[in-house]
Write an enzyme that holds these catalytic residues in place. Structure first.
Site, short mmCIF file in Angstrom:
data_model
loop_
_atom_site.label_atom_id
_atom_site.label_comp_id
_atom_site.label_asym_id
_atom_site.label_seq_id
_atom_site.Cartn_x
_atom_site.Cartn_y
_atom_site.Cartn_z
N CYS A 26 29.51 -52.01 63.34
CA CYS A 26 28.44 -52.78 62.82
C CYS A 26 28.25 -53.72 62.34
CB CYS A 26 27.57 -51.25 62.64
SG CYS A 26 25.99 -51.43 61.54
N CYS A 29 26.50 -53.54 59.12
CA CYS A 29 27.24 -52.52 58.29
C CYS A 29 28.44 -53.55 57.06
CB CYS A 29 27.88 -50.95 58.34
SG CYS A 29 27.09 -49.91 59.72
#
Length: 102
Positions: A26, A29
């Site tokens: 991600c 993230c």
């Protein structure tokens, strides 16, 4: 000492717990990681910060209905006091935590 379960960690009666549900693949993230580390330093001794990889801990992600990453959940005395999916500006994250840290 035995490793504490996720539920034991978030039900800590002492300090609030910020859980960062993330995934290695991600991009947002990865962007949030230094911000989460900064918040952990800023509130050291007043806040626990847990990082939970949704790919390796699907049970915790399912239990809290994490549908996208990153998702942040702030627990206080085992109760969810704030939850947000998506990236959060550092100043906003600090402000939210400040409201719940004694």
């Amino acid at each position: 000492m035995a490793k504490k379960s996720f539920n034991e960690l978030i039900n800590s009666p002492g300090m609030p717990v910020l859980v960062d549900f993330y995934a290695d693949w991600c991009g947002p993230c990865k962007t949030m990681n230094p911000i989460v580390q900064q918040v952990a330093s800023e509130f050291a001794g007043k806040l626990k910060v847990l990082k939970v990889n949704v790919d390796t801990n699907q049970a915790a992600a399912a239990q809290y209905r994490v549908q996208g990453v990153p998702t942040f959940i702030l627990f206080h005395k085992g109760q969810i006091v704030w939850k947000q999916a998506g990236a959060v500006p550092g100043h906003q994250l600090s402000q939210i935590i400040r409201q719940h840290v004694g």
